[in-house]
Design a protein around this motif. Structure first.
Motif, PDB file in Angstrom:
ATOM      1  N   CYS A 160       0.855  -1.184   0.000  1.00 56.12           N
ATOM      2  CA  CYS A 160       0.000   0.000   0.000  1.00 56.12           C
ATOM      3  C   CYS A 160       0.896   1.242   0.000  1.00 56.12           C
ATOM      4  O   CYS A 160       1.294   1.727   1.055  1.00 56.12           O
ATOM      5  CB  CYS A 160      -0.906  -0.024   1.233  1.00 56.12           C
ATOM      6  N   TYR A 173      -7.691  11.389  -8.312  1.00 58.95           N
ATOM      7  CA  TYR A 173      -7.809   9.978  -7.914  1.00 58.95           C
ATOM      8  C   TYR A 173      -9.238   9.433  -8.009  1.00 58.95           C
ATOM      9  O   TYR A 173      -9.426   8.282  -8.392  1.00 58.95           O
ATOM     10  CB  TYR A 173      -7.241   9.768  -6.505  1.00 58.95           C
ATOM     11  N   GLN A 231      -7.561   6.894   2.281  1.00 58.36           N
ATOM     12  CA  GLN A 231      -7.341   5.694   1.489  1.00 58.36           C
ATOM     13  C   GLN A 231      -8.282   5.698   0.300  1.00 58.36           C
ATOM     14  O   GLN A 231      -9.478   5.964   0.438  1.00 58.36           O
ATOM     15  CB  GLN A 231      -7.589   4.430   2.301  1.00 58.36           C
ATOM     16  N   LEU A 251      -4.265   2.682  -2.262  1.00 58.01           N
ATOM     17  CA  LEU A 251      -3.282   3.747  -2.088  1.00 58.01           C
ATOM     18  C   LEU A 251      -3.651   4.567  -0.866  1.00 58.01           C
ATOM     19  O   LEU A 251      -4.823   4.818  -0.618  1.00 58.01           O
ATOM     20  CB  LEU A 251      -3.269   4.680  -3.309  1.00 58.01           C
ATOM     21  N   SER A 282       5.198   4.648  -8.244  1.00 58.17           N
ATOM     22  CA  SER A 282       4.680   3.338  -7.859  1.00 58.17           C
ATOM     23  C   SER A 282       4.451   2.534  -9.137  1.00 58.17           C
ATOM     24  O   SER A 282       3.829   3.017 -10.077  1.00 58.17           O
ATOM     25  CB  SER A 282       3.365   3.468  -7.093  1.00 58.17           C
ATOM     26  N   LEU A 292       2.265   7.043 -11.231  1.00 54.91           N
ATOM     27  CA  LEU A 292       1.732   5.687 -11.191  1.00 54.91           C
ATOM     28  C   LEU A 292       2.039   5.069 -12.547  1.00 54.91           C
ATOM     29  O   LEU A 292       1.592   5.568 -13.585  1.00 54.91           O
ATOM     30  CB  LEU A 292       0.226   5.690 -10.939  1.00 54.91           C
TER      31      LEU A 292
END
Length: 129
Positions: free
Chosen positions: A14, A29, A52, A60, A75, A120
């Motif tokens: 995570c 997001y 979260q 994430l 990530s 990402l």
């Protein structure tokens, strides 16, 4: 050298990503990438957000707290359905990102960068020819 204990298991990674603006965080997001906002936490009034988000097994943590994460981190996310994901993102007409899928020796890769410089890198293993 000792033998590793076979009972030890790691179930999920995570990443914690640093954020600086709550509205831009939600726009990117939740609205653009399609994550669900699972929960939010603050230690009190006028404290930074710790939240979260998740989607399809990817979790994430997003933190406004100094020291929780380094801005501008990357990530690497293994996934399936990268072309469908790219099409979905393109349909959002998000002004700040128009990601495409690149064919690399290790897989099909789509990179998106959030408003705070965090990257990402989504990767799907190439199908066998």
């Amino acid at each position: 050298m000792s033998t590793p204990d076979r009972t030890i298991r790691f179930n999920q990674t995570c990443p914690i990503l640093r954020i600086f603006d709550e509205a831009k965080t939600r726009e990117f997001y939740v609205d653009f990438l399609g994550f669900s906002l699972d929960w939010e936490h603050r230690f009190g009034d006028d404290f930074p957000l710790y939240a979260q988000v998740s989607r399809a097994g990817l979790v994430l943590h997003l933190s406004g707290h100094h020291g929780d994460a380094t801005p501008g981190s990357t990530s690497f996310v293994r996934m399936a359905g990268i072309h469908a994901f790219q099409a979905e993102l393109g349909a959002h007409n998000y002004v700040h990102a128009k990601p495409s899928v690149e064919s690399l020796p290790w897989g099909l890769v789509m990179t998106v960068t959030d408003p705070f410089g965090n990257t990402l890198r989504f990767c799907e293993v190439k199908p066998e020819p």
